[in-house]
Scaffold this active site. Structure first.
Site, short mmCIF file in Angstrom:
data_model
loop_
_atom_site.label_atom_id
_atom_site.label_comp_id
_atom_site.label_asym_id
_atom_site.label_seq_id
_atom_site.Cartn_x
_atom_site.Cartn_y
_atom_site.Cartn_z
N ARG A 42 1.08 2.21 8.41
CA ARG A 42 -0.21 2.82 8.74
C ARG A 42 -1.33 1.98 8.14
O ARG A 42 -1.35 1.73 6.94
CB ARG A 42 -0.26 4.24 8.18
CG ARG A 42 -1.52 5.01 8.48
CD ARG A 42 -1.37 6.45 7.98
NE ARG A 42 -2.60 7.18 8.19
CZ ARG A 42 -3.25 7.84 7.25
NH1 ARG A 42 -2.78 7.86 6.01
NH2 ARG A 42 -4.35 8.48 7.53
N PHE A 47 -10.28 2.42 5.05
CA PHE A 47 -9.67 3.59 4.42
C PHE A 47 -8.46 3.15 3.59
O PHE A 47 -8.58 2.99 2.37
CB PHE A 47 -9.30 4.63 5.47
CG PHE A 47 -8.67 5.89 4.93
CD1 PHE A 47 -9.16 6.51 3.79
CD2 PHE A 47 -7.58 6.45 5.57
CE1 PHE A 47 -8.58 7.68 3.29
CE2 PHE A 47 -6.99 7.61 5.08
CZ PHE A 47 -7.49 8.23 3.95
N GLN A 50 -0.93 1.74 4.22
CA GLN A 50 0.12 2.60 3.68
C GLN A 50 1.49 2.03 4.01
O GLN A 50 1.74 1.59 5.12
CB GLN A 50 0.00 4.01 4.26
CG GLN A 50 1.00 5.00 3.70
CD GLN A 50 0.74 6.42 4.20
OE1 GLN A 50 -0.38 6.77 4.52
NE2 GLN A 50 1.79 7.21 4.26
N ASN A 89 1.57 11.35 0.09
CA ASN A 89 2.37 12.56 0.00
C ASN A 89 2.13 13.47 1.19
O ASN A 89 1.27 13.20 2.02
CB ASN A 89 2.10 13.30 -1.33
CG ASN A 89 0.66 13.74 -1.48
OD1 ASN A 89 0.04 14.22 -0.54
ND2 ASN A 89 0.12 13.61 -2.68
N PHE A 100 -0.10 3.99 -0.96
CA PHE A 100 -1.18 3.37 -0.21
C PHE A 100 -2.09 2.61 -1.15
O PHE A 100 -2.10 2.84 -2.36
CB PHE A 100 -1.97 4.37 0.64
CG PHE A 100 -2.66 5.46 -0.13
CD1 PHE A 100 -3.94 5.28 -0.64
CD2 PHE A 100 -2.05 6.70 -0.31
CE1 PHE A 100 -4.59 6.29 -1.34
CE2 PHE A 100 -2.68 7.72 -1.01
CZ PHE A 100 -3.96 7.52 -1.51
N LEU A 109 -9.92 12.03 -1.85
CA LEU A 109 -8.50 11.98 -2.23
C LEU A 109 -8.29 12.30 -3.71
O LEU A 109 -7.16 12.55 -4.13
CB LEU A 109 -7.92 10.60 -1.92
CG LEU A 109 -7.96 10.17 -0.45
CD1 LEU A 109 -7.36 8.78 -0.30
CD2 LEU A 109 -7.25 11.17 0.43
N HIS A 113 -3.85 12.93 -4.81
CA HIS A 113 -2.87 11.84 -4.80
C HIS A 113 -2.83 11.19 -6.18
O HIS A 113 -3.87 10.95 -6.78
CB HIS A 113 -3.23 10.80 -3.74
CG HIS A 113 -3.18 11.33 -2.35
ND1 HIS A 113 -2.04 11.30 -1.60
CD2 HIS A 113 -4.13 11.94 -1.60
CE1 HIS A 113 -2.29 11.85 -0.42
NE2 HIS A 113 -3.55 12.25 -0.40
#
Length: 169
Positions: A42, A47, A50, A89, A100, A109, A113
């Site tokens: 990803r 951003f 991942q 997660n 990530f 976030l 995380h």
């Protein structure tokens, strides 16, 4: 820890004092070769990138703890900019092997995380990876992967030497 990618090496400093269980998981998985050949499944520009799921789907991956493990949220650590290393997660206390790296500040976030490190060398590699073409589901159209991960225990050698070794290999 150094990840040798098809785009170059990424060296990460781990925050052992702030997230010891998370760092141990990441370090041991890398040491065992778990991340070798694993794709960044990803990539979302501005951003995150991942990875860490050997199935490449974003739904797989195991921790060293034989299941999911608890978050280690530390109030001093925030997603303040590019290069923050954090666990991916599926909700609270569902950490496995996926992680990530941020590409920009991501304050939403914080508290959700576990931050367990940062990119100390190779942020330009991460930025280059973030520019690959992706499909509508943020999956890269070409494989972007960790070729090999190499662990360096504190005091063994500096991270810059590890990065140079991979470039010269």
């Amino acid at each position: 820890m150094t990840s040798n990618t098809g785009n170059g090496p990424i060296v990460c400093e781990l925050y052992w004092d702030h997230a010891p269980k998370t760092c141990k998981n990441f370090f041991e998985l890398a040491k065992r070769g778990y991340y070798n050949g694993v794709k960044f499944h990803r990539i979302v520009p501005n951003f995150v990138i991942q990875g860490g799921d050997p199935t490449g789907t974003g739904r797989g991956g195991q921790s060293i703890y034989n299941g999911k493990f608890a978050d280690e949220i530390h109030p001093d650590l925030k997603h303040t900019g590019a290069g923050i290393l954090s666990m991916a997660n599926a909700g609270p206390n569902t950490n496995g092997s996926q992680f990530f790296i941020t590409l920009a500040p991501t304050p939403w976030l914080n508290g959700k995380h576990s931050i367990f490190g940062r990119v100390s060398s190779g942020i330009s590699v991460v930025q280059r990876m973030s520019r690959v073409e992706t499909d509508a589901n943020d999956r890269p159209r070409v494989d972007v992967k960790i070729i090999s991960a190499r662990t360096v225990s504190p005091g063994d050698e500096d991270d810059e030497g590890a990065a140079e070794e991979l470039v010269d290999a």
